[in-house]
Design a protein around this motif. Sequence first.
Motif, mmCIF file in Angstrom:
data_model
loop_
_atom_site.group_PDB
_atom_site.id
_atom_site.type_symbol
_atom_site.label_atom_id
_atom_site.label_comp_id
_atom_site.label_asym_id
_atom_site.label_seq_id
_atom_site.Cartn_x
_atom_site.Cartn_y
_atom_site.Cartn_z
ATOM 1 N N GLY A 473 -40.421 -10.727 26.664
ATOM 2 C CA GLY A 473 -39.442 -11.767 26.359
ATOM 3 C C GLY A 473 -39.271 -12.806 27.449
ATOM 4 O O GLY A 473 -38.846 -13.930 27.184
ATOM 5 N N ARG A 474 -39.574 -12.455 28.693
ATOM 6 C CA ARG A 474 -39.255 -13.381 29.789
ATOM 7 C C ARG A 474 -40.490 -13.932 30.476
ATOM 8 O O ARG A 474 -40.394 -14.519 31.546
ATOM 9 C CB ARG A 474 -38.398 -12.634 30.818
ATOM 10 N N TYR A 475 -41.670 -13.744 29.861
ATOM 11 C CA TYR A 475 -42.916 -14.090 30.587
ATOM 12 C C TYR A 475 -43.022 -15.576 30.929
ATOM 13 O O TYR A 475 -43.674 -15.953 31.882
ATOM 14 C CB TYR A 475 -44.153 -13.650 29.774
ATOM 15 N N HIS A 476 -42.379 -16.438 30.122
ATOM 16 C CA HIS A 476 -42.524 -17.866 30.399
ATOM 17 C C HIS A 476 -41.392 -18.409 31.260
ATOM 18 O O HIS A 476 -41.487 -19.499 31.790
ATOM 19 C CB HIS A 476 -42.613 -18.662 29.091
ATOM 20 N N LYS A 477 -40.296 -17.619 31.397
ATOM 21 C CA LYS A 477 -39.167 -18.101 32.208
ATOM 22 C C LYS A 477 -39.275 -17.589 33.646
ATOM 23 O O LYS A 477 -39.233 -18.357 34.589
ATOM 24 C CB LYS A 477 -37.846 -17.626 31.584
ATOM 25 N N ASP A 478 -39.394 -16.277 33.805
ATOM 26 C CA ASP A 478 -39.430 -15.692 35.156
ATOM 27 C C ASP A 478 -40.843 -15.202 35.438
ATOM 28 O O ASP A 478 -41.119 -14.001 35.416
ATOM 29 C CB ASP A 478 -38.444 -14.517 35.250
ATOM 30 N N VAL A 479 -41.714 -16.128 35.699
ATOM 31 C CA VAL A 479 -43.144 -15.767 35.821
ATOM 32 C C VAL A 479 -43.365 -14.746 36.923
ATOM 33 O O VAL A 479 -44.013 -13.715 36.729
ATOM 34 C CB VAL A 479 -43.983 -17.041 36.101
ATOM 35 N N ARG A 484 -44.581 -9.080 38.586
ATOM 36 C CA ARG A 484 -44.296 -7.885 39.401
ATOM 37 C C ARG A 484 -43.900 -6.708 38.526
ATOM 38 O O ARG A 484 -44.355 -5.585 38.703
ATOM 39 C CB ARG A 484 -43.163 -8.189 40.387
ATOM 40 N N LEU A 485 -43.039 -6.993 37.553
ATOM 41 C CA LEU A 485 -42.521 -5.950 36.668
ATOM 42 C C LEU A 485 -43.665 -5.314 35.871
ATOM 43 O O LEU A 485 -43.740 -4.092 35.721
ATOM 44 C CB LEU A 485 -41.499 -6.590 35.714
ATOM 45 N N GLU A 811 -54.680 -20.946 36.595
ATOM 46 C CA GLU A 811 -53.458 -20.156 36.581
ATOM 47 C C GLU A 811 -52.246 -21.053 36.785
ATOM 48 O O GLU A 811 -51.221 -20.908 36.139
ATOM 49 C CB GLU A 811 -53.511 -19.089 37.680
ATOM 50 N N ALA A 812 -52.385 -22.023 37.717
ATOM 51 C CA ALA A 812 -51.266 -22.923 37.995
ATOM 52 C C ALA A 812 -50.953 -23.781 36.768
ATOM 53 O O ALA A 812 -49.802 -23.953 36.382
ATOM 54 C CB ALA A 812 -51.595 -23.796 39.180
ATOM 55 N N ILE A 813 -52.021 -24.290 36.110
ATOM 56 C CA ILE A 813 -51.819 -25.159 34.944
ATOM 57 C C ILE A 813 -51.191 -24.365 33.805
ATOM 58 O O ILE A 813 -50.294 -24.831 33.106
ATOM 59 C CB ILE A 813 -53.174 -25.767 34.494
ATOM 60 N N LEU A 814 -51.666 -23.130 33.631
ATOM 61 C CA LEU A 814 -51.176 -22.333 32.502
ATOM 62 C C LEU A 814 -49.820 -21.704 32.797
ATOM 63 O O LEU A 814 -49.264 -20.988 31.978
ATOM 64 C CB LEU A 814 -52.187 -21.235 32.171
ATOM 65 N N GLY A 815 -49.332 -21.933 33.991
ATOM 66 C CA GLY A 815 -47.982 -21.458 34.301
ATOM 67 C C GLY A 815 -47.912 -20.002 34.650
ATOM 68 O O GLY A 815 -46.852 -19.409 34.614
#
Length: 1540
Positions: A473-479, A484-485, A811-815
Amino acid sequence: MAGEDPSLAMPVIFGKSSCAEFFTEAYSPVIYHDKSPEFYEEVKMKIPANLTDNHHLLFTFYHISCQPKQNTPLETPVGYTWIPLMQHGRLRTGSFSLPVSVEKPPASYSVLTPDVQLPGMKWVDNHKQVFNVEVTAASSVHTQDPHLDKFFTLCYVLEEYSFPFRLKDCIISEANVEGELKASMAGLRGALLDTCVRFLHQLLSKLILLIVHPPVIAGQIVNLGRAAFEAMSLLVNQIHKNLEGNQDQHGRNNLLASYIHYCFHLPTTEPAMPPTGGATPAYELPIQYATLSRATARPSTLHLAHSKSISNSNPDLASTPTSPDEEVQRIIGSKGIDRSHSWVNSAYAPGGSRAVLRRNPNFSCELKQASDRGCNRMSAFVDSTTFCSAPTRQIAKKLLHEELALQWVVSTSTVREAALQQAWFFFQLMTKSMSHHLFLSSRLDLPRRQRFPDRFVDDIAALVGAISADVAGRYHKDVELVERLNSSLAFFLNDLLSLMDRGFVFNLIRSYYKQIANKFHTAQNPSSLTALRMDFTRIVCSHEHYVTLNLPCSTLSPPASPSPSTSSTTSQGSAFSSMHQDQGVASMFELSVPFRQQHFLSGLLLTELSLILEPDGEGVFFLHKKAISAVHSLMCSHDADPRYTDPQVRAHIAQLYLPLIPIVMDTLPQLHDFTDTSPTRGRHASAMQDDGDPDNGTISQSVAMAIAGSPLPHAKAPNFTMPTVTGRQCSSLSAECSRTLLVSFLWVLKNADAALLESWVSDLSVLQINRLLDLLHLSVSCFEYKGRKALERINSLTFKKSQDMKARLEEAILGTIGARQEMVRRCRERSPYGNENVRWRKNVTHWRQNTDRVDKTKVETEQESVVDGNLATEASLVVLDTLEIIVKTVLASELKESVLGGVLRVLLHSMAGSQSALFLQHCFTTQRGLVFKFPEMLFEEDTELCADLCLRLLRHCSSSVGSVRSQASASLYLLMRQNFEIGNNFARVKMQVTMSLSSLVGTSQNFNEEHLRRSLKTILTYAEEDLELRDSSFPEQVQDLVFNLHMILTDTVKMKEHQQDPEMLIDLMYRIAKGYQNSPDLRLTWLQNMAGKHSERGNHAEAAHCLVHSAALVAEYLNMLEDCRYLPIGCVTFQHISSNVLEESAVSDDILSPEEEGICAGKSFSESGLVGLLEQAATSFHMASMYEAINEVYKILLPVHEANRDFKKLATVHGKLQDAFNKIYNQSSGWERMFGTYFRVGFYGCRYGDLDEQEFVYKEPSITKLAEISHRLEEFYAERFGDDVVEIIKDSNHVDKNKLDPNKAYLQITYVEPFFDTYELKERITYFDKNYNLRTFMYCTPFTLDGRAHGDLHEQYKRKSILTTSHAFPYIKTRINVIHKEEIILVPMEVAIEDMQKKTQELAFATHQEPADAKMLQMVLQGSVGTTVNQGPLEVAQVFLSDIPDDPKLYRHHNKLRLCFKDFTKRCEDALRKNKTLIGPDQKEYHKEMERNYNKLKESLGPLINRKIPQLYRTLPATGLQPATQRNSFSRSSLRRGDC
């Protein structure tokens, strides 16, 4: 002081450098006459280990008498003050302002501070604070932080059970201790961070102690688990955040990691008594746990070996194996696996008796249930035992992992977030707690399902489910957090596989997959989700018992499950079952449901790989790299693992990766092309597109995503479809990824069971087998040994860096990576400038364009080349084994025609590269077997294969390695023998061997002629000693062939000698080609070799003519084969391009018929070959700027295209013609195109060998000066013969051989011009005409009868030499022999006539030039009419026209000269008239002067011009005709002196 008595003064004050080590007192310096002195002295003392309330510092103030009187002491005490060191259990430090007492302090003063006004004491200044002092402590025992002090004191109070207890102004009693303790735990977040870091291990241990042993107060258990968990979460998170630079590569804080690894173990206070019924078994190893402040006993920890959480047992076996070998045997043994504990029969599987996961888990509901459980149950029991400190006291015991799981599940808001931030810490804590618990309670031997209670298992399931939901659920907000999780969760499940029931853990993994898959539909950035899942899979699969977990020994039978729901599972995988009805071998090679059920983890990994590699999938560069390297590193670990050295074991492991073979086959078009020129790549790329075969084993997305639904039995999954980006191009893999993927592919082929591979190949279609062959072909190219020099050249990390940069950029571009995390990552990496934290330094950070070479040492490079060589051999041998499997399989089927050619192609390709002698030995054996079994493949069908094979064998016959030569010779001999046995003639092999040798000679720079001769001798010996064929014509034919090959080699040796002499080299190649006049294939080969050499040197016209000759040769033989009206009828058609082409005519008696076997077998002897040659010729003519010749070439080509209705080609040809004609039109004068300069070169001297007394016409590049060619040839031959040997003959006269030094080499070089007869000039109109098809050249030599070169006008003779060459320029070589030489002697009057004609032509040209050039015109006029011209027109006229010649033979010359002068004066007049129109006013005078000069000239010439010779106007008597031997310029042909 330890008390009030002076004897209790402690020797703890450090002495000065020259004194004793410790003192009981220290003095400050004397301050003189100062009412408010400042004591700057610093006193250092040791704090006693066990401080009490009586410990204090006593200060005494003295008055010093500077002038002592009698009976008066030197120093008098005037004041006292003190500082108690302990108060309320805390060390007192900081700044103090103290009142000073005049009298000695009373008894028991030490427990009070001086601030308390004791009765009856006198104080300085009425108890004012007059003395300021500062006390600082450097202690690892005393915290000096009020929050920590309070917490540790309360812990101590609980441990000692010393109620009531005074803490500052508060009394701690049983009633309020719980509230105070909770408040102190909450207050820990206010503690100073550096203090927390110093006391971190003790803090964590106390918090864990409170969780594991909740205190029992007044008979009630005080449950502090929640508060302790909150405090621990916030503390750990705070430390992690503030010490960001102090992390390892996984982002774990080193301080926290070292705590878990070295310090943490399960605490027990006392040896436990036998447990009461139903209680947790007592620990076998009692551990006394050290408390913080008043510990006297030393803490005894577990042995280090047991404190690590790595399991060294095989969790599936009843007992721990004693050695790795025994473990391997148990794993592999047919009865070695205890399946009862595996997930197949697991009670935790869906539908099982203890299932904890629903198909779509509702985690909010589970959390609520768990929360309710947490309120009314405790995983603890109360032990009633006797202790010394508390006579009747109960102790509660809980298990840390159970409590942590429970508290984590029920935690909310900030605490849960803090725990998530540092999930790794709690996961590792749980793992270590679980392993210690199992060890201490002797549960390691229990079945896995009985190791942990149900409620703990439920909590773990809920926890993993909730965290999986967080990741999804949070992969795009708290990258950062999610990355780490995700990895923490994966490591945790990896550890659980060693501790818990496997079926349960596999179920957890499946629930994670399901959570991620549910997000795919709505994901904004699916590739980052895929990356997370890939990382998760990679970590889970890195388990030490990964192989065992995959059940490698079991076959893919339907799952051994009592549940009837198996049918639903297979129906869900109907896409697979429809492909193969039998779940046999075929399903082992694809990601079928049975495969993924049986080999769970490898099924996950390979499904992930196949999804990422799908051409239209989202597999961006960094995903490719992740997936491929995960598989590759697993295989590396298997390969290096001593447990898996046995080949049978390896075969079982390879079974886990069998689907990788079809996956890589499907990826073939995306792989990097390692071959320089590979015609097959185009074929298989198109084959991939047109592949409509239903049995090709490709995986539909929905089925591949079944992992998200159910890789396990007894569960149904919804159909998932992967979101794809529309219009996406087929992504291709980088060279690095392709190489890694091919290594993995070859590893599987190497280790897989051969019988399995055979049965799989037998089910493949022809298309799939060909694709497999293409893949093997590519593998050979990929791992070909490049050699040490090549490695040294690429000895730089630039390539790798650019690849890594590309991955990071994506990786940087894809966030999937943030700037902050990037910064942290850089901080973690050790800086080359020490251990500082690099913020932004251009020369350190990796964003800099880094092209630095990292030079390796010589030893490293050698080691690398050895590894590279071994890898190349290994890869080639694996390919060879696979080819043999394919051949073996194909033998039994009907497919051999279509497949065997491909097999041989791969074999030949592997022979072509740089291979080791070991590989070649096996390769030749396979090749001989193949040829022996299938001779018709070489001798009846594909001629290309036979040609290739001969070329490869010959190349190895010239190898410097003896064993390779003997193998290659044997192969070549057997090839001839085979061919002979088929038809009593081995014409085809003979032909191909000769052609191969020719092309080897023409192209290979480094083959050894001596070694090749030895190999030929070996073949001859074989033939002579072959008893079976001794009476046949075979030995004789072999002898002829070997003799022929020797001849070619001899010419080759000469070619090598003349490698630096381009003309001689081309001559030799020409001679060899000439020798093959009757062997069209070989002549064609050599003509093409010559064309190649010419192109290299930039002689495009000559290269074009080589190709025209080749085309004419092909046309001649095609015409003999069939009469096609649109094809050229032979060489005759080509004569418009060049008259030389007629030499390709096949008219002699010994010309072979093209129908005969082995003749005209090459691919060029076809219509397409002819078209190809002509197109190449047209291209070369274009490069040579000979646009007129292009037209002639296309005249031959157009009828072919017209007949084939090839309108596309026709359009192209006409386009090229238009371009050519435009260029001719725009360069009409021709001077823009310079076609060449010609020189006559004569060689004189025996040192030249064959060239002695030979004359050639050399064609040199345009505008070559005589000095240039002289210098080039002189330098070349001087280098060859020596500086003093070569001499240049400066003149162009006849060379008398007898007058030359026999020890020297002479060169005579003369500039020559093309010569045309008058009738020829009528046809040769354009500049191109005058520079094409040239056979006659001329040069002039002036002389006088007395031997001088130049004399007066009346004695100046001229010799014209006309040379005829054997062929016309341009030809297939740049120098052509002179075959005929003529000389014409001009008498002085004829020389004068030529001069005057030349002057007249110059005047005419300058007059009629458009646009007019005034300067040029004036220059020519000045030279013609100027008065000062020596040997000018007037002088010529006066010498030759003033008198009528005595010799009647000169009458006509006299008359001709007279007419020349008439013409000359007229031209002068025209020129003056023209000049008058061109000049400006400033040149009028100059013009008048020229007119005056002209008039003078005209007057002087008048009488001379008008005088006629009367004898010319009457008939001459017959006797007046000169004999044929004398010169008559008007009948030149009869008077030329021929010299052949």
